[in-house]
Design a protein around this motif. Sequence first.
Motif, PDB file in Angstrom:
ATOM      1  N   GLY A  19       0.822  -1.215   0.000  1.00  0.00           N
ATOM      2  CA  GLY A  19       0.000   0.000   0.000  1.00  0.00           C
ATOM      3  C   GLY A  19       0.850   1.256   0.000  1.00  0.00           C
ATOM      4  N   ALA A  20       1.859   1.300   0.872  1.00  0.00           N
ATOM      5  CA  ALA A  20       2.741   2.475   0.932  1.00  0.00           C
ATOM      6  C   ALA A  20       3.512   2.626  -0.374  1.00  0.00           C
ATOM      7  CB  ALA A  20       3.689   2.360   2.123  1.00  0.00           C
ATOM      8  N   ALA A  21       3.996   1.507  -0.906  1.00  0.00           N
ATOM      9  CA  ALA A  21       4.755   1.568  -2.167  1.00  0.00           C
ATOM     10  C   ALA A  21       3.864   2.040  -3.316  1.00  0.00           C
ATOM     11  CB  ALA A  21       5.348   0.194  -2.482  1.00  0.00           C
ATOM     12  N   THR A  22       2.616   1.593  -3.317  1.00  0.00           N
ATOM     13  CA  THR A  22       1.682   2.015  -4.367  1.00  0.00           C
ATOM     14  C   THR A  22       1.393   3.511  -4.260  1.00  0.00           C
ATOM     15  OG1 THR A  22       0.713  -0.193  -4.417  1.00  0.00           O
ATOM     16  CG2 THR A  22      -0.622   1.580  -5.350  1.00  0.00           C
ATOM     17  N   ALA A  23       1.261   3.979  -3.036  1.00  0.00           N
ATOM     18  CA  ALA A  23       1.046   5.423  -2.848  1.00  0.00           C
ATOM     19  C   ALA A  23       2.218   6.218  -3.428  1.00  0.00           C
ATOM     20  CB  ALA A  23       0.874   5.731  -1.362  1.00  0.00           C
ATOM     21  N   ARG A  24       3.426   5.756  -3.158  1.00  0.00           N
ATOM     22  CA  ARG A  24       4.607   6.472  -3.687  1.00  0.00           C
ATOM     23  C   ARG A  24       4.625   6.424  -5.216  1.00  0.00           C
ATOM     24  NH1 ARG A  24       7.249   4.032   1.028  1.00  0.00           N
ATOM     25  NH2 ARG A  24       7.804   5.745   2.442  1.00  0.00           N
ATOM     26  N   ALA A  25       4.315   5.254  -5.781  1.00  0.00           N
ATOM     27  CA  ALA A  25       4.356   5.118  -7.249  1.00  0.00           C
ATOM     28  C   ALA A  25       3.297   6.007  -7.905  1.00  0.00           C
ATOM     29  CB  ALA A  25       4.146   3.657  -7.642  1.00  0.00           C
ATOM     30  N   LEU A  26       2.100   6.030  -7.334  1.00  0.00           N
ATOM     31  CA  LEU A  26       1.036   6.826  -7.953  1.00  0.00           C
ATOM     32  C   LEU A  26       1.283   8.316  -7.751  1.00  0.00           C
ATOM     33  CD1 LEU A  26      -2.144   4.653  -7.304  1.00  0.00           C
ATOM     34  CD2 LEU A  26      -0.581   4.635  -9.243  1.00  0.00           C
ATOM     35  N   ALA A  27       1.828   8.685  -6.601  1.00  0.00           N
ATOM     36  CA  ALA A  27       2.173  10.101  -6.395  1.00  0.00           C
ATOM     37  C   ALA A  27       3.224  10.530  -7.420  1.00  0.00           C
ATOM     38  CB  ALA A  27       2.673  10.330  -4.976  1.00  0.00           C
ATOM     39  N   ALA A  28       4.179   9.645  -7.700  1.00  0.00           N
ATOM     40  CA  ALA A  28       5.206   9.959  -8.708  1.00  0.00           C
ATOM     41  C   ALA A  28       4.590  10.122 -10.092  1.00  0.00           C
ATOM     42  CB  ALA A  28       6.273   8.860  -8.726  1.00  0.00           C
ATOM     43  N   ASP A  29       3.448   9.461 -10.321  1.00  0.00           N
ATOM     44  CA  ASP A  29       2.742   9.589 -11.604  1.00  0.00           C
ATOM     45  C   ASP A  29       1.780  10.779 -11.609  1.00  0.00           C
ATOM     46  OD1 ASP A  29       4.073   7.491 -12.684  1.00  0.00           O
ATOM     47  OD2 ASP A  29       2.398   6.068 -12.632  1.00  0.00           O
ATOM     48  N   GLY A  30       1.786  11.566 -10.542  1.00  0.00           N
ATOM     49  CA  GLY A  30       0.989  12.792 -10.534  1.00  0.00           C
ATOM     50  C   GLY A  30      -0.344  12.701  -9.824  1.00  0.00           C
ATOM     51  N   TYR A  31      -0.632  11.551  -9.222  1.00  0.00           N
ATOM     52  CA  TYR A  31      -1.873  11.430  -8.459  1.00  0.00           C
ATOM     53  C   TYR A  31      -1.755  12.155  -7.125  1.00  0.00           C
ATOM     54  CZ  TYR A  31      -3.619   7.510 -11.313  1.00  0.00           C
ATOM     55  OH  TYR A  31      -4.090   6.726 -12.329  1.00  0.00           O
ATOM     56  N   ARG A  32      -2.897  12.706  -6.671  1.00  0.00           N
ATOM     57  CA  ARG A  32      -3.030  13.010  -5.253  1.00  0.00           C
ATOM     58  C   ARG A  32      -3.536  11.730  -4.594  1.00  0.00           C
ATOM     59  NH1 ARG A  32      -7.263  17.422  -5.286  1.00  0.00           N
ATOM     60  NH2 ARG A  32      -7.797  16.444  -7.260  1.00  0.00           N
ATOM     61  N   VAL A  33      -2.999  11.398  -3.430  1.00  0.00           N
ATOM     62  CA  VAL A  33      -3.369  10.108  -2.826  1.00  0.00           C
ATOM     63  C   VAL A  33      -3.982  10.314  -1.444  1.00  0.00           C
ATOM     64  CG1 VAL A  33      -1.825   8.576  -4.098  1.00  0.00           C
ATOM     65  CG2 VAL A  33      -0.952   9.775  -2.125  1.00  0.00           C
ATOM     66  N   ALA A  34      -5.037   9.550  -1.193  1.00  0.00           N
ATOM     67  CA  ALA A  34      -5.643   9.506   0.144  1.00  0.00           C
ATOM     68  C   ALA A  34      -5.173   8.209   0.785  1.00  0.00           C
ATOM     69  CB  ALA A  34      -7.165   9.540   0.038  1.00  0.00           C
ATOM     70  N   LEU A  35      -4.460   8.350   1.890  1.00  0.00           N
ATOM     71  CA  LEU A  35      -3.808   7.216   2.544  1.00  0.00           C
ATOM     72  C   LEU A  35      -4.663   6.779   3.723  1.00  0.00           C
ATOM     73  CD1 LEU A  35      -0.333   8.981   2.668  1.00  0.00           C
ATOM     74  CD2 LEU A  35      -1.075   7.305   0.965  1.00  0.00           C
ATOM     75  N   LEU A  36      -5.232   5.570   3.637  1.00  0.00           N
ATOM     76  CA  LEU A  36      -6.099   5.074   4.713  1.00  0.00           C
ATOM     77  C   LEU A  36      -5.410   3.927   5.447  1.00  0.00           C
ATOM     78  CD1 LEU A  36      -8.125   6.673   2.907  1.00  0.00           C
ATOM     79  CD2 LEU A  36      -9.788   4.869   3.362  1.00  0.00           C
ATOM     80  N   ALA A  37      -5.448   3.956   6.763  1.00  0.00           N
ATOM     81  CA  ALA A  37      -4.938   2.846   7.594  1.00  0.00           C
ATOM     82  C   ALA A  37      -5.229   3.204   9.039  1.00  0.00           C
ATOM     83  CB  ALA A  37      -3.445   2.633   7.379  1.00  0.00           C
ATOM     84  N   ARG A  38      -4.897   2.273   9.932  1.00  0.00           N
ATOM     85  CA  ARG A  38      -5.112   2.537  11.370  1.00  0.00           C
ATOM     86  C   ARG A  38      -3.889   3.185  12.011  1.00  0.00           C
ATOM     87  NH1 ARG A  38      -6.200  -3.408  12.954  1.00  0.00           N
ATOM     88  NH2 ARG A  38      -4.364  -3.410  11.618  1.00  0.00           N
ATOM     89  N   ARG A  39      -2.684   2.882  11.523  1.00  0.00           N
ATOM     90  CA  ARG A  39      -1.473   3.454  12.154  1.00  0.00           C
ATOM     91  C   ARG A  39      -1.254   4.878  11.628  1.00  0.00           C
ATOM     92  NH1 ARG A  39       2.418  -1.545  11.046  1.00  0.00           N
ATOM     93  NH2 ARG A  39       1.108  -1.511   9.197  1.00  0.00           N
ATOM     94  N   VAL A  40      -1.780   5.795  12.426  1.00  0.00           N
ATOM     95  CA  VAL A  40      -1.882   7.183  11.983  1.00  0.00           C
ATOM     96  C   VAL A  40      -0.504   7.814  11.772  1.00  0.00           C
ATOM     97  CG1 VAL A  40      -2.830   9.432  12.608  1.00  0.00           C
ATOM     98  CG2 VAL A  40      -4.058   7.355  13.215  1.00  0.00           C
ATOM     99  N   ASP A  41       0.446   7.537  12.670  1.00  0.00           N
ATOM    100  CA  ASP A  41       1.776   8.145  12.538  1.00  0.00           C
ATOM    101  C   ASP A  41       2.385   7.823  11.176  1.00  0.00           C
ATOM    102  OD1 ASP A  41       1.335   8.947  15.041  1.00  0.00           O
ATOM    103  OD2 ASP A  41       2.913   7.743  15.999  1.00  0.00           O
TER     104      ASP A  41
END
Length: 242
Positions: A19-41
């Motif tokens: 999930g974290a890696a996908t967020a980085r890859a999509l952000a690099a492709d110009g997406y804004r990303v909404a990151l959902l999970a329980r570990r807030v930090d």
Amino acid sequence: MSNSDSRVAVITGASSGIGAATARALAADGYRVALLARRVDRIKALADELGDGSIAIPADVTDRESMVAAAERVKAELGRVDVLVNNAGVMLLGPFETGQRDDYRAMVEVNLLGSITATEVFLDQLKDGGGDLVNISSVAGRTARAGNAVYAATKWGTNGWSESLRQELLPDVRVTVIEPGVVDTELPQHITHEATREAVQQGYDVATVKPEEVAEIIAFVLARPRHLVINEILLRPATQLG
Ligand code: NDP
């Protein structure tokens, strides 16, 4: 560079691994990303790293109210949803006969019902203008083995549910199932059955693909022109037998 017109990807389980890696890859492709999970930090740190319109949203996929609140926040703060990656998952393996009822329930509630809930609450936004639904299944969604009965059930369920949705939602929403083999993440560390955890970890020590390599594939799938959809991808380390 992201701006208020750029595409938005919602990723569940964005605090680690695929999930974290996908967020980085999509952000690099110009997406804004909404990151959902329980570990807030973790998701806050990742949102800070990605910047430019990325937001961290504390959310538990087993808690529908928190997912409804997440969908409302995405609508209010990002204004659109182009991609939903149903990635949150747990793999609490062990012999079925040991009766790990809490683990069975957690796997069904997170892996299967969690994806269903996330899709249900984001679907209106996803359909609005044409979207992509990416469901992270597993090799275990195609190959059941002794010791992974309930995990396999959740991933086989994911595959069946995805195929039904694919037919129902086309062409507004493209549906893709990703079925990774062994990926180098913290997933096996949460196994509660000690002997199984050690045995599975040994397999992970032999050969894995990197979460970034799975993320690259997801980014590739999403970058295809809208008239084409890659519905299913099965990938493994080259040495993985089953
Ligand atoms: P990780 O353990 O690194 O990631 C799992 C993610 O799921 C975490 O971000 C965790 O976040 C999140 N999560 C767990 N429970 C919940 C919940 N109740 N609500 C919201 N988020 C939750 O493992 P992976 O990256 O490997 O796993 C990602 C997906 O990939 C899973 O669906 C897994 O089944 C699948 N997969 C993984 C493989 C592998 O070998 N690693 C192989 C095949 C498939 P938090 O705890 O912060 O809520």
